[in-house]
Motif scaffolding. Structure first.
Motif, PDB file in Angstrom:
ATOM      1  N   ASP A 115      34.345  25.594  46.273  1.00 27.72           N
ATOM      2  CA  ASP A 115      33.596  24.485  45.686  1.00 27.72           C
ATOM      3  C   ASP A 115      32.189  24.536  46.281  1.00 27.72           C
ATOM      4  O   ASP A 115      31.994  24.243  47.472  1.00 27.72           O
ATOM      5  CB  ASP A 115      34.290  23.157  46.065  1.00 27.72           C
ATOM      6  N   SER A 116      31.224  24.901  45.464  1.00 26.18           N
ATOM      7  CA  SER A 116      29.876  25.074  46.014  1.00 26.18           C
ATOM      8  C   SER A 116      29.232  23.733  46.363  1.00 26.18           C
ATOM      9  O   SER A 116      28.198  23.687  47.012  1.00 26.18           O
ATOM     10  CB  SER A 116      29.001  25.850  45.035  1.00 26.18           C
ATOM     11  N   GLY A 117      29.863  22.629  45.943  1.00 23.63           N
ATOM     12  CA  GLY A 117      29.261  21.319  46.202  1.00 23.63           C
ATOM     13  C   GLY A 117      29.620  20.714  47.557  1.00 23.63           C
ATOM     14  O   GLY A 117      28.930  19.828  48.044  1.00 23.63           O
ATOM     15  N   VAL A 118      30.711  21.186  48.189  1.00 18.56           N
ATOM     16  CA  VAL A 118      31.103  20.544  49.457  1.00 18.56           C
ATOM     17  C   VAL A 118      30.191  21.006  50.587  1.00 18.56           C
ATOM     18  O   VAL A 118      29.571  22.063  50.516  1.00 18.56           O
ATOM     19  CB  VAL A 118      32.582  20.801  49.871  1.00 18.56           C
ATOM     20  N   PHE A 119      30.158  20.193  51.619  1.00 21.03           N
ATOM     21  CA  PHE A 119      29.314  20.483  52.780  1.00 21.03           C
ATOM     22  C   PHE A 119      30.061  21.488  53.651  1.00 21.03           C
ATOM     23  O   PHE A 119      31.127  21.181  54.196  1.00 21.03           O
ATOM     24  CB  PHE A 119      29.102  19.158  53.524  1.00 21.03           C
ATOM     25  N   LEU A 120      29.511  22.689  53.784  1.00 23.42           N
ATOM     26  CA  LEU A 120      30.204  23.750  54.521  1.00 23.42           C
ATOM     27  C   LEU A 120      29.547  23.929  55.896  1.00 23.42           C
ATOM     28  O   LEU A 120      28.383  24.295  56.002  1.00 23.42           O
ATOM     29  CB  LEU A 120      30.158  25.056  53.711  1.00 23.42           C
ATOM     30  N   VAL A 121      30.337  23.648  56.918  1.00 23.91           N
ATOM     31  CA  VAL A 121      29.831  23.674  58.293  1.00 23.91           C
ATOM     32  C   VAL A 121      30.300  24.961  58.967  1.00 23.91           C
ATOM     33  O   VAL A 121      31.462  25.340  58.821  1.00 23.91           O
ATOM     34  CB  VAL A 121      30.404  22.470  59.085  1.00 23.91           C
ATOM     35  N   GLY A 122      29.414  25.609  59.714  1.00 27.44           N
ATOM     36  CA  GLY A 122      29.795  26.848  60.398  1.00 27.44           C
ATOM     37  C   GLY A 122      29.568  26.757  61.891  1.00 27.44           C
ATOM     38  O   GLY A 122      28.771  25.949  62.379  1.00 27.44           O
ATOM     39  N   MET A 123      30.313  27.596  62.620  1.00 26.61           N
ATOM     40  CA  MET A 123      30.079  27.735  64.056  1.00 26.61           C
ATOM     41  C   MET A 123      30.295  29.201  64.412  1.00 26.61           C
ATOM     42  O   MET A 123      31.359  29.754  64.124  1.00 26.61           O
ATOM     43  CB  MET A 123      31.042  26.832  64.836  1.00 26.61           C
ATOM     44  N   VAL A 124      29.283  29.830  64.999  1.00 32.20           N
ATOM     45  CA  VAL A 124      29.402  31.217  65.450  1.00 32.20           C
ATOM     46  C   VAL A 124      29.054  31.200  66.920  1.00 32.20           C
ATOM     47  O   VAL A 124      27.908  30.940  67.293  1.00 32.20           O
ATOM     48  CB  VAL A 124      28.408  32.146  64.709  1.00 32.20           C
ATOM     49  N   SER A 125      30.043  31.450  67.758  1.00 33.03           N
ATOM     50  CA  SER A 125      29.777  31.173  69.161  1.00 33.03           C
ATOM     51  C   SER A 125      30.817  31.815  70.063  1.00 33.03           C
ATOM     52  O   SER A 125      31.953  32.029  69.653  1.00 33.03           O
ATOM     53  CB  SER A 125      29.855  29.654  69.349  1.00 33.03           C
ATOM     54  N   ARG A 126      30.423  32.077  71.287  1.00 32.40           N
ATOM     55  CA  ARG A 126      31.444  32.347  72.298  1.00 32.40           C
ATOM     56  C   ARG A 126      32.194  31.041  72.495  1.00 32.40           C
ATOM     57  O   ARG A 126      31.577  29.970  72.551  1.00 32.40           O
ATOM     58  CB  ARG A 126      30.791  32.796  73.603  1.00 32.40           C
ATOM     59  N   LEU A 127      33.515  31.095  72.553  1.00 33.02           N
ATOM     60  CA  LEU A 127      34.293  29.852  72.670  1.00 33.02           C
ATOM     61  C   LEU A 127      34.494  29.525  74.149  1.00 33.02           C
ATOM     62  O   LEU A 127      35.553  29.786  74.725  1.00 33.02           O
ATOM     63  CB  LEU A 127      35.628  29.990  71.932  1.00 33.02           C
ATOM     64  N   VAL A 128      33.455  28.992  74.738  1.00 35.55           N
ATOM     65  CA  VAL A 128      33.482  28.661  76.169  1.00 35.55           C
ATOM     66  C   VAL A 128      32.915  27.260  76.348  1.00 35.55           C
ATOM     67  O   VAL A 128      32.276  26.711  75.440  1.00 35.55           O
ATOM     68  CB  VAL A 128      32.665  29.679  77.001  1.00 35.55           C
ATOM     69  N   GLU A 129      33.143  26.718  77.534  1.00 36.21           N
ATOM     70  CA  GLU A 129      32.763  25.334  77.811  1.00 36.21           C
ATOM     71  C   GLU A 129      31.285  25.072  77.502  1.00 36.21           C
ATOM     72  O   GLU A 129      30.921  24.032  76.953  1.00 36.21           O
ATOM     73  CB  GLU A 129      33.051  25.037  79.285  1.00 36.21           C
ATOM     74  N   GLN A 130      30.434  26.054  77.857  1.00 33.79           N
ATOM     75  CA  GLN A 130      28.983  25.909  77.645  1.00 33.79           C
ATOM     76  C   GLN A 130      28.632  25.461  76.227  1.00 33.79           C
ATOM     77  O   GLN A 130      27.688  24.714  76.007  1.00 33.79           O
ATOM     78  CB  GLN A 130      28.306  27.263  77.927  1.00 33.79           C
ATOM     79  N   LYS A 131      29.419  25.926  75.256  1.00 33.39           N
ATOM     80  CA  LYS A 131      29.022  25.754  73.859  1.00 33.39           C
ATOM     81  C   LYS A 131      29.455  24.408  73.281  1.00 33.39           C
ATOM     82  O   LYS A 131      29.344  24.177  72.073  1.00 33.39           O
ATOM     83  CB  LYS A 131      29.587  26.900  73.026  1.00 33.39           C
ATOM     84  N   GLY A 132      29.982  23.517  74.119  1.00 28.73           N
ATOM     85  CA  GLY A 132      30.311  22.163  73.645  1.00 28.73           C
ATOM     86  C   GLY A 132      31.595  22.096  72.847  1.00 28.73           C
ATOM     87  O   GLY A 132      31.765  21.210  72.000  1.00 28.73           O
ATOM     88  N   LEU A 133      32.527  23.008  73.143  1.00 32.03           N
ATOM     89  CA  LEU A 133      33.780  23.031  72.382  1.00 32.03           C
ATOM     90  C   LEU A 133      34.572  21.748  72.546  1.00 32.03           C
ATOM     91  O   LEU A 133      35.286  21.323  71.639  1.00 32.03           O
ATOM     92  CB  LEU A 133      34.633  24.229  72.814  1.00 32.03           C
ATOM     93  N   ASP A 134      34.458  21.114  73.717  1.00 34.98           N
ATOM     94  CA  ASP A 134      35.241  19.883  73.894  1.00 34.98           C
ATOM     95  C   ASP A 134      34.726  18.788  72.967  1.00 34.98           C
ATOM     96  O   ASP A 134      35.502  17.982  72.459  1.00 34.98           O
ATOM     97  CB  ASP A 134      35.288  19.433  75.363  1.00 34.98           C
ATOM     98  N   LEU A 135      33.422  18.767  72.680  1.00 38.80           N
ATOM     99  CA  LEU A 135      32.920  17.794  71.701  1.00 38.80           C
ATOM    100  C   LEU A 135      33.469  18.113  70.310  1.00 38.80           C
ATOM    101  O   LEU A 135      33.872  17.218  69.560  1.00 38.80           O
ATOM    102  CB  LEU A 135      31.384  17.807  71.641  1.00 38.80           C
ATOM    103  N   VAL A 136      33.489  19.387  69.978  1.00 41.61           N
ATOM    104  CA  VAL A 136      33.999  19.787  68.658  1.00 41.61           C
ATOM    105  C   VAL A 136      35.446  19.314  68.514  1.00 41.61           C
ATOM    106  O   VAL A 136      35.823  18.722  67.499  1.00 41.61           O
ATOM    107  CB  VAL A 136      33.905  21.323  68.467  1.00 41.61           C
ATOM    108  N   ILE A 137      36.235  19.549  69.551  1.00 39.52           N
ATOM    109  CA  ILE A 137      37.647  19.175  69.504  1.00 39.52           C
ATOM    110  C   ILE A 137      37.795  17.652  69.369  1.00 39.52           C
ATOM    111  O   ILE A 137      38.643  17.153  68.642  1.00 39.52           O
ATOM    112  CB  ILE A 137      38.381  19.706  70.756  1.00 39.52           C
ATOM    113  N   GLN A 138      36.915  16.925  70.051  1.00 38.45           N
ATOM    114  CA  GLN A 138      37.048  15.461  70.021  1.00 38.45           C
ATOM    115  C   GLN A 138      36.664  14.848  68.681  1.00 38.45           C
ATOM    116  O   GLN A 138      37.208  13.829  68.297  1.00 38.45           O
ATOM    117  CB  GLN A 138      36.192  14.835  71.131  1.00 38.45           C
ATOM    118  N   ILE A 139      35.715  15.442  67.969  1.00 37.55           N
ATOM    119  CA  ILE A 139      35.268  14.748  66.746  1.00 37.55           C
ATOM    120  C   ILE A 139      35.749  15.374  65.445  1.00 37.55           C
ATOM    121  O   ILE A 139      35.719  14.739  64.402  1.00 37.55           O
ATOM    122  CB  ILE A 139      33.731  14.656  66.657  1.00 37.55           C
ATOM    123  N   MET A 140      36.178  16.638  65.502  1.00 29.95           N
ATOM    124  CA  MET A 140      36.350  17.335  64.231  1.00 29.95           C
ATOM    125  C   MET A 140      37.471  16.754  63.374  1.00 29.95           C
ATOM    126  O   MET A 140      37.371  16.750  62.155  1.00 29.95           O
ATOM    127  CB  MET A 140      36.556  18.824  64.501  1.00 29.95           C
TER     128      MET A 140
END
Ligand SMILES: Nc1ncnc2c1ncn2[C@@H]1O[C@H](COP(=O)(O)OP(=O)(O)O[C@H]2O[C@H](CO)[C@@H](O)[C@H](O)[C@H]2O)[C@@H](O)[C@H]1O
Length: 474
Positions: free
Chosen positions: A269-294
């Motif tokens: 669906d080209s209309g939906v908001f598509l969110v991406g993340m390209v990252s090392r999956l480590v604490e530095q990158k704010g993964l705990d925030l992602v887990i808490q809000i996603m």
């Protein structure tokens, strides 16, 4: 000037994160400016798959009672000489991890020092991160070779002094409880990869226990913003993406979005908001925030999420689990895949980077280059590269939040989601990101100034226009 880059990574041959991007791109630009720049890197077991390496070494040396060989080749698509440090400890098909990590990188930096003393003597050795941090210490008594030490990641500080003393030569004058601390003391100049981060690391919140030392040496500490390889990362010519485009034809990205949704098994669906993340999956990158809000974000909106990354097993598992709760809406790829990263930058509407700390950050610049709007926490280099969207004044390039708090991040996501509904303004926001000048030229001049300074040469670096041409700080 003769400059030797010594590092554990160099893109596209051996890249785990952003340091590889820097060491793969900056030498080419400096060389084009007329300097004799060469790169010294380990000969990893997987390298023969990626480039031709002569079977005969150009030089043999010894260090730490070990014999090693040095092979000469070129950085791909360039005339930059690349020296590969050959020793069995680097033969496993990986860059990092392993029980002998500290030992083998100490051997590597020993090898680099021997190489410069005995084979090719540069004016400046540009060292990157803890893997090369002993070089400034050893070079202290070689006054005609100057050293620059660049910090890409202060969190990893390398072996402690007691361990080093067991395995290598720690000169009588050496100070510092670990190699990173020693490099900061002995390098002729210390740099990090953004001006904001250079300030931040002098505080307890970001200094990783070295803040006292870093503020003590602040006279020789500076921040030089990274660039990106704008030739390789060019949406107009990128052969890894389905549809090429530029800032004037940004609507063509839609084909990439649809192709990405198809490829990853998301609802097309080209209309939906598509969110991406390209990252090392480590604490530095704010993964705990992602887990808490996603969960909230995905439950209360129709947005989709794509995650590409590898790192700590805990975060990898969390990303997997979350994706399994949202079939067709979230897709997690626990792997390193350069081509897929480009398809994410060219297909997603936004890229999230809620970093806890960020020396510079390359991904947000790549995202902007591809018209993917970044949502970032204002820390380190993210402060210097992403500016608040201000549709009224047609300024700014992304969405930002200050505090490292889940609600602040969620609010920024919702603000971006709302803004996405206003297509004309969104398009202008994408274009402003794409018009930014993130080329390496400006940073290269900054480095040349630093090299000249340590060598006592008159400054010949030309100042260039600021890299942000259309983003304004609000
Ligand atoms: N799974 C995956 N598959 C494909 N590509 C992937 C990937 N995971 C990451 N990448 C790529 O690796 C790079 C990441 O670079 P960053 O600068 O954003 O972070 P990193 O923390 O690794 O770098 C550190 O060093 C750099 C360089 O100085 C600093 O900018 C940064 O702040 C500092 O933390 C980007 O090119 C991204 O596309």
């Amino acid at each position: 000037m003769r400059i030797l880059f010594v590092a554990a990574e160099a893109s596209p041959l051996a890249k785990v994160g952003g340091m590889g991007d820097v060491v793969g791109a900056l030498p080419k630009v400096l060389r084009a400016m007329g300097h004799d720049v060469r790169v010294f890197m380990p000969y990893y077991g997987f390298l023969p798959d990626k480039l031709e390496i002569p079977s005969e070494p150009i030089w043999w040396g010894t260090a730490m009672y070990q014999k090693f060989a040095v092979y000469e080749t070129r950085l791909p698509k360039s005339d930059v000489p690349l020296y590969l440090f050959g020793h069995p400890s680097f033969m496993p098909r990986r860059v990092y991890y392993g029980e002998d990590e500290e030992w083998r990188f100490t051997l590597f930096s020993n090898g680099a020092a021997e190489f410069t003393w005995n084979y090719w003597k540069p004016n400046v050795i540009h060292c990157h991160d803890w893997h090369t941090a002993m070089i400034p210490v050893w070079m202290n008594e070689t006054p005609d070779v100057k050293t620059i030490f660049t910090i890409h990641n202060l969190a990893y500080q390398g072996p402690w002094r007691w361990f080093l003393e067991r395995i290598t030569w720690c000169p009588w004058y050496m100070e510092g409880h670990n190699v990173m601390a020693s490099a900061v003391q002995f390098a002729d100049e210390v740099t990090t990869v953004s001006p904001t981060y250079a300030e931040q690391i002098q505080t307890a919140a970001y200094g990783e226990t070295l803040e006292g030392l870093l503020s003590f040496v602040s006279g020789k500490l500076s921040g030089v913003l990274n660039g990106i390889d704008v030739e390789s990362y060019n949406p107009e010519t990128d052969r890894f993406i389905v549809e090429n485009y530029n800032a004037d034809t940004v609507e063509r990205r839609k084909a990439n979005k649809v192709a990405l949704q198809e490829e990853l098994g998301l609802v097309v669906d080209s209309g939906v908001f598509l969110v991406g993340m390209v990252s090392r999956l480590v604490e530095q990158k704010g993964l705990d925030l992602v887990i808490q809000i996603m969960d909230q974000f995905l439950s209360y909106t129709d947005a989709q999420l794509v995650v590409l990354g590898t790192g700590d097993r805990y975060y990898e598992t969390q990303m997997w689990q979350m994706a399994s709760r949202y079939p067709g809406r979230m897709s997690s790829h626990i792997l390193f895949n350069e081509a897929l990263s480009r398809r994410i930058y060219s297909g997603c509407d936004t890229l999230i980077m809620p970093s806890r700390f960020e020396p510079c950050g390359i991904s947000q610049m790549l995202a902007m280059r591809y018209g993917c709007v970044p949502i970032v926490r204002r820390t380190g280099g993210l402060v210097d590269t992403v500016f608040y969207n201000d549709p009224m004044n047609e300024a700014g390039t992304g969405y930002c939040f200050d505090r490292y708090e889940p609600m602040d991040f969620l609010t920024a996501m919702i603000r971006a989601l709302e803004a996405y509904r206003y297509k004309d303004q969104w398009r202008k926001l994408q274009q402003r990101g794409m018009w930014q000048n993130f080329s390496w030229e400006k940073s290269a001049y900054e480095y040349i100034k630093i090299y000249n300074r340590v060598l006592g040469n008159p400054d010949e670096g030309k100042p260039t226009e600021p890299s942000q041409t259309s983003g304004v700080k609000v």
